[in-house]
Design a protein around this motif. Structure first.
Motif, mmCIF file in Angstrom:
data_model
loop_
_atom_site.group_PDB
_atom_site.id
_atom_site.type_symbol
_atom_site.label_atom_id
_atom_site.label_comp_id
_atom_site.label_asym_id
_atom_site.label_seq_id
_atom_site.Cartn_x
_atom_site.Cartn_y
_atom_site.Cartn_z
ATOM 1 N N TYR A 189 0.552 -1.125 0.242
ATOM 2 C CA TYR A 189 -0.160 0.077 0.294
ATOM 3 C C TYR A 189 0.719 1.284 0.309
ATOM 4 C CZ TYR A 189 -3.542 3.373 1.663
ATOM 5 O OH TYR A 189 -4.226 4.372 1.664
ATOM 6 N N ARG A 190 1.843 0.962 0.918
ATOM 7 C CA ARG A 190 2.602 2.448 0.612
ATOM 8 C C ARG A 190 3.790 2.277 0.144
ATOM 9 N NH1 ARG A 190 4.289 5.959 5.352
ATOM 10 N NH2 ARG A 190 6.012 5.083 4.241
ATOM 11 N N SER A 191 3.808 1.523 -0.823
ATOM 12 C CA SER A 191 4.848 1.412 -2.074
ATOM 13 C C SER A 191 4.318 1.619 -3.331
ATOM 14 C CB SER A 191 6.243 0.651 -1.331
ATOM 15 O OG SER A 191 4.825 -0.885 -2.492
ATOM 16 N N ARG A 192 3.286 0.730 -3.361
ATOM 17 C CA ARG A 192 2.379 0.385 -4.462
ATOM 18 C C ARG A 192 1.083 1.956 -4.710
ATOM 19 N NH1 ARG A 192 0.833 -4.613 -4.868
ATOM 20 N NH2 ARG A 192 -1.180 -4.131 -6.775
ATOM 21 N N PHE A 193 0.389 2.220 -4.032
ATOM 22 C CA PHE A 193 -0.380 3.273 -3.768
ATOM 23 C C PHE A 193 -0.636 4.100 -3.162
ATOM 24 C CE2 PHE A 193 -4.433 4.283 -2.444
ATOM 25 C CZ PHE A 193 -5.447 4.460 -3.386
ATOM 26 N N LEU A 194 0.224 4.938 -2.578
ATOM 27 C CA LEU A 194 0.527 5.999 -2.086
ATOM 28 C C LEU A 194 0.730 6.608 -2.712
ATOM 29 C CD1 LEU A 194 1.065 5.714 1.783
ATOM 30 C CD2 LEU A 194 -1.058 6.268 0.971
ATOM 31 N N PRO A 195 1.869 6.819 -3.336
ATOM 32 C CA PRO A 195 2.406 7.463 -4.549
ATOM 33 C C PRO A 195 0.916 8.426 -5.397
ATOM 34 C CG PRO A 195 4.125 5.871 -4.361
ATOM 35 C CD PRO A 195 2.498 5.097 -3.262
ATOM 36 N N GLU A 196 0.769 7.008 -6.071
ATOM 37 C CA GLU A 196 -0.812 7.333 -7.229
ATOM 38 C C GLU A 196 -1.662 8.407 -6.221
ATOM 39 O OE1 GLU A 196 0.437 7.659 -9.952
ATOM 40 O OE2 GLU A 196 2.220 6.480 -9.438
ATOM 41 N N ALA A 197 -2.060 8.313 -5.136
ATOM 42 C CA ALA A 197 -2.761 8.800 -4.071
ATOM 43 C C ALA A 197 -3.491 10.400 -4.002
ATOM 44 C CB ALA A 197 -3.198 8.304 -2.613
ATOM 45 N N LYS A 198 -2.196 11.171 -4.162
ATOM 46 C CA LYS A 198 -2.506 12.178 -3.756
ATOM 47 C C LYS A 198 -3.837 13.213 -5.003
ATOM 48 C CE LYS A 198 0.030 17.090 -4.323
ATOM 49 N NZ LYS A 198 1.215 17.363 -3.923
ATOM 50 N N ASP A 199 -3.109 12.896 -6.406
ATOM 51 C CA ASP A 199 -4.495 13.154 -7.170
ATOM 52 C C ASP A 199 -6.171 12.558 -6.663
ATOM 53 O OD1 ASP A 199 -2.091 14.939 -8.167
ATOM 54 O OD2 ASP A 199 -2.269 13.208 -10.478
ATOM 55 N N THR A 200 -5.737 11.705 -6.524
ATOM 56 C CA THR A 200 -6.960 11.277 -6.407
ATOM 57 C C THR A 200 -8.175 12.245 -5.108
ATOM 58 O OG1 THR A 200 -6.923 8.871 -6.823
ATOM 59 C CG2 THR A 200 -8.800 9.072 -4.687
ATOM 60 N N VAL A 201 -7.266 12.030 -4.044
ATOM 61 C CA VAL A 201 -7.228 13.184 -2.675
ATOM 62 C C VAL A 201 -7.793 14.513 -3.277
ATOM 63 C CG1 VAL A 201 -6.896 13.924 -0.772
ATOM 64 C CG2 VAL A 201 -6.346 11.399 -1.031
ATOM 65 N N LEU A 202 -6.998 15.178 -3.933
ATOM 66 C CA LEU A 202 -7.040 16.767 -4.225
ATOM 67 C C LEU A 202 -8.045 16.633 -4.738
ATOM 68 C CD1 LEU A 202 -3.094 17.567 -4.409
ATOM 69 C CD2 LEU A 202 -4.639 17.999 -2.074
ATOM 70 N N GLU A 203 -8.319 16.245 -5.737
ATOM 71 C CA GLU A 203 -9.345 16.234 -6.851
ATOM 72 C C GLU A 203 -11.105 16.166 -5.999
ATOM 73 O OE1 GLU A 203 -9.035 12.940 -9.852
ATOM 74 O OE2 GLU A 203 -7.308 14.308 -10.874
ATOM 75 N N ALA A 204 -11.398 15.242 -5.454
ATOM 76 C CA ALA A 204 -12.216 15.064 -4.617
ATOM 77 C C ALA A 204 -12.570 16.599 -3.625
ATOM 78 C CB ALA A 204 -12.156 13.569 -3.234
ATOM 79 N N LEU A 205 -11.267 17.023 -2.984
ATOM 80 C CA LEU A 205 -11.295 17.575 -2.076
ATOM 81 C C LEU A 205 -12.059 19.268 -2.601
ATOM 82 C CD1 LEU A 205 -11.001 18.864 1.074
ATOM 83 C CD2 LEU A 205 -8.618 19.648 0.501
ATOM 84 N N ASP A 206 -11.139 19.078 -3.543
ATOM 85 C CA ASP A 206 -11.464 20.175 -4.837
ATOM 86 C C ASP A 206 -12.944 20.901 -5.140
ATOM 87 O OD1 ASP A 206 -9.266 20.931 -4.868
ATOM 88 O OD2 ASP A 206 -8.124 20.252 -6.894
ATOM 89 N N ARG A 207 -13.385 19.313 -5.680
ATOM 90 C CA ARG A 207 -15.047 19.151 -6.117
ATOM 91 C C ARG A 207 -15.654 19.363 -4.620
ATOM 92 N NH1 ARG A 207 -13.707 14.941 -9.187
ATOM 93 N NH2 ARG A 207 -13.662 13.055 -7.414
ATOM 94 N N LEU A 208 -15.119 19.543 -3.121
ATOM 95 C CA LEU A 208 -16.345 19.515 -2.283
ATOM 96 C C LEU A 208 -16.373 21.406 -2.447
ATOM 97 C CD1 LEU A 208 -15.583 16.661 0.238
ATOM 98 C CD2 LEU A 208 -17.686 17.101 -0.857
#
Length: 535
Positions: A116-135
């Motif tokens: 999770y830390r090595s494969r997923f988290l490096p790609e997670a920032k965009d997912t998080v910020l796009e959701a926050l921006d929509r809100l």
């Protein structure tokens, strides 16, 4: 102010405020919910947000997606429908080192903590910020919930100070004085932060205080002088908060409370296995004045309950194996054979009550396996990669094992259906093996679909199971079922009950009122850079 418009009229992003905690279970989720309710009362369109949540007690959105229950509850406090933007990443542990990763409400994969830390988290920032921006494009205020400082995870943090920096969010630090060491927790947390991170902390909230505030004041003065950060409020300890909890740590308190509570007419024992999920199913039962709910971890503590419930779980086969290893299977069998106890299963517990469980694709617990069920109900379950997450409505089936009270029989004779609603969230599909003396529990379906038979139980009502979470939140059904248990014990029915949804709304208002009284809201608004008069 009219709150139905879902876009900000000036096109600017909404304000953000982040709450972080000095430890788990400091009350951060409840304080967040209280602020959500307060800001809404003050005329602001408000939404909650937590980028990444780890929880087994999840929530199903109106469009059939899965998020952490805390954000679902906080959306209810805001008076809005929850969406996956409010919790885009959900981690559901399936073992000590593996979890199911849910992204925008759908399972992505089973991963180890390292993967999770090595494969997923490096790609997670965009997912998080796009959701926050929509809100932020839809709401005036987004109340962000973080977690405690986690130095070992800091380099790839997407939920705490890194996120606060990306969103340019001021941070309020929440600490629990009831557990002791509150000043050490606050100062120690600041010591773990980089200078630019400490600058984001704009205030402290001390939670769960009982006692004379004048005796605490010298410590508050010292804290402000030492850190240069104001104490924005000392919130009182609020006993018996009737707001759904998410963190399973609350089960420790519920387990102790159930064991020590006074005797009630109806004794319900809920088996607390390691991966118990959606334990808030039983919140309404704990509010009924004639019911005692016990969460038990040892077969020796089972005693002689009126009802034994196998709750939901994130690892059905693993928890079934645990149940057997602890001798619960033998204790349950003895209680059922004696005729003293009713046996019920919800979701994973329903699957356990069947004949067989197959997981050839490692869909449920991350490991391919199969296990013989407890054998009480004529169903077999096969787990698949696709998870069913849906809100459902319908009615109690005509010959349901739940409709055996005198009042229920009168309603059936009069042709009056008992409505029911709830949600399903499970990987497995159970097929009937055509048992004798059995009947479906409900007739259910998503809105607009023809209801279908759901659940299975004995005609005498002694054993039943269902996939329906939230079954006990249906007020009329809950009371009819409890009164049947009373009748089977030779007790008169109670009939009167309460509104589970109404109680929740009252609790939101009660907690918000106490927070409003003890928190410097004017300074909180100033920290966010907005005014209650400029909506």
């Amino acid at each position: 102010m009219e709150l139905t418009d879902t876009t900000r009229k000036d096109g600017s992003p909404g304000a953000v405020l982040m709450l972080q905690g000095t430890a788990s279970d400091v009350g951060k989720s409840v304080v967040t919910a209280a602020l959500c309710r307060i800001f809404g009362q003050d005329g602001y369109r408000t939404a909650p947000f937590k980028s990444q949540n780890m929880a087994l007690n999840s929530y199903v959105t109106a469009d059939g997606k899965e998020i952490g229950r805390a954000q679902g509850m906080q959306a209810e406090a805001c008076g809005i429908e929850a969406t996956t933007d409010m919790n885009p990443i959900l981690i559901k542990p399936t073992g000590d080192m593996h979890s199911q990763i849910v992204v925008h409400g759908r399972p992505l994969a089973h991963m180890s903590a390292t993967d999770y830390r090595s494969r997923f988290l490096p790609e997670a920032k965009d997912t998080v910020l796009e959701a926050l921006d929509r809100l932020r494009g839809q709401y005036d205020i987004v109340v962000m919930e973080g977690a405690a400082a986690e130095i070992n995870l800091k380099d790839r943090d997407i939920v705490n100070m890194n996120l606060a920096g990306w969103a340019d969010a001021p941070v309020l630090l929440v600490a629990d004085i009831d557990r002791g060491g509150v000043f050490a927790f606050l100062v120690g947390t600041l010591e773990l932060l980089e200078p630019h991170e400490r600058q984001r902390v704009k205030g402290f909230i001390i939670n769960k205080f009982r006692g004379d505030l004048s005796l605490l004041q010298p410590g508050l003065d010292w804290l402000e002088e030492r850190t240069g950060i104001p104490v924005l409020g000392v919130l009182p300890y609020i006993p018996d908060i009737r707001i759904e909890a998410e963190d399973s740590v609350v089960l420790d308190e519920l387990t102790a409370k159930g064991q020590s509570s006074p005797e009630a007419d109806i004794d319900i024992a809920v088996i607390r296995y390691p991966r118990i999920s959606n334990f808030t199913d039983f919140d309404p039962l704990q509010e009924e004045r004639d019911v005692r709910v016990r969460f038990i971890t040892k077969a020796a503590d089972l005693g002689h309950p009126d009802v034994i419930i196998l709750p939901g779980t994130k690892d059905t086969i693993g928890d079934l194996q645990y149940l057997r290893s602890q001798g619960f299977d033998l204790a349950i069998a003895a209680a059922v054979e004696s005729g003293d106890a009713q046996l019920a299963g919800i979701c994973g517990g329903y699957q356990m009550l069947g004949k067989m469980l197959h997981d050839p694709e490692a869909a449920d617990g991350g490991v391919a396996r199969e296990e013989e069920g407890l054998g009480y109900l004529p169903v077999a379950t096969t787990f698949a990669k696709e998870k069913r997450t849906v809100r459902v409505t319908g009615r109690v089936a005509d010959h349901s094992p739940l409709l055996l009270s005198a009042e229920s029989r009168c309603l059936l004779a009069a042709g009056e259906p008992i409505p029911v609603e709830g949600y399903e969230i499970h990987m497995g599909q159970s097929r009937s093996l055509k048992g004798e003396q059995m009947a479906p529990v409900f007739k259910l379906g998503p809105d607009g679909e023809q209801p279908a038979a759901e659940g299975w139980g004995t005609l005498d009502g002694r054993i039943w199971g269902t996939y329906l979470h939230g079954v006990f939140h249906n007020d009329r059904l809950r009371r009819l079922w409890l009164d049947w248990i009373r009748e089977s014990k030779g007790l008169r029915p109670v009939k009167e009950t309460f509104s589970a949804s109404g109680l929740k709304e009252q609790e939101f208002d009660r907690v918000a009122s106490l927070v409003r009284e003890h928190l410097d809201l004017e300074r909180v608004y100033q920290i966010m850079g907005i005014s209650a008069k400029t909506v």
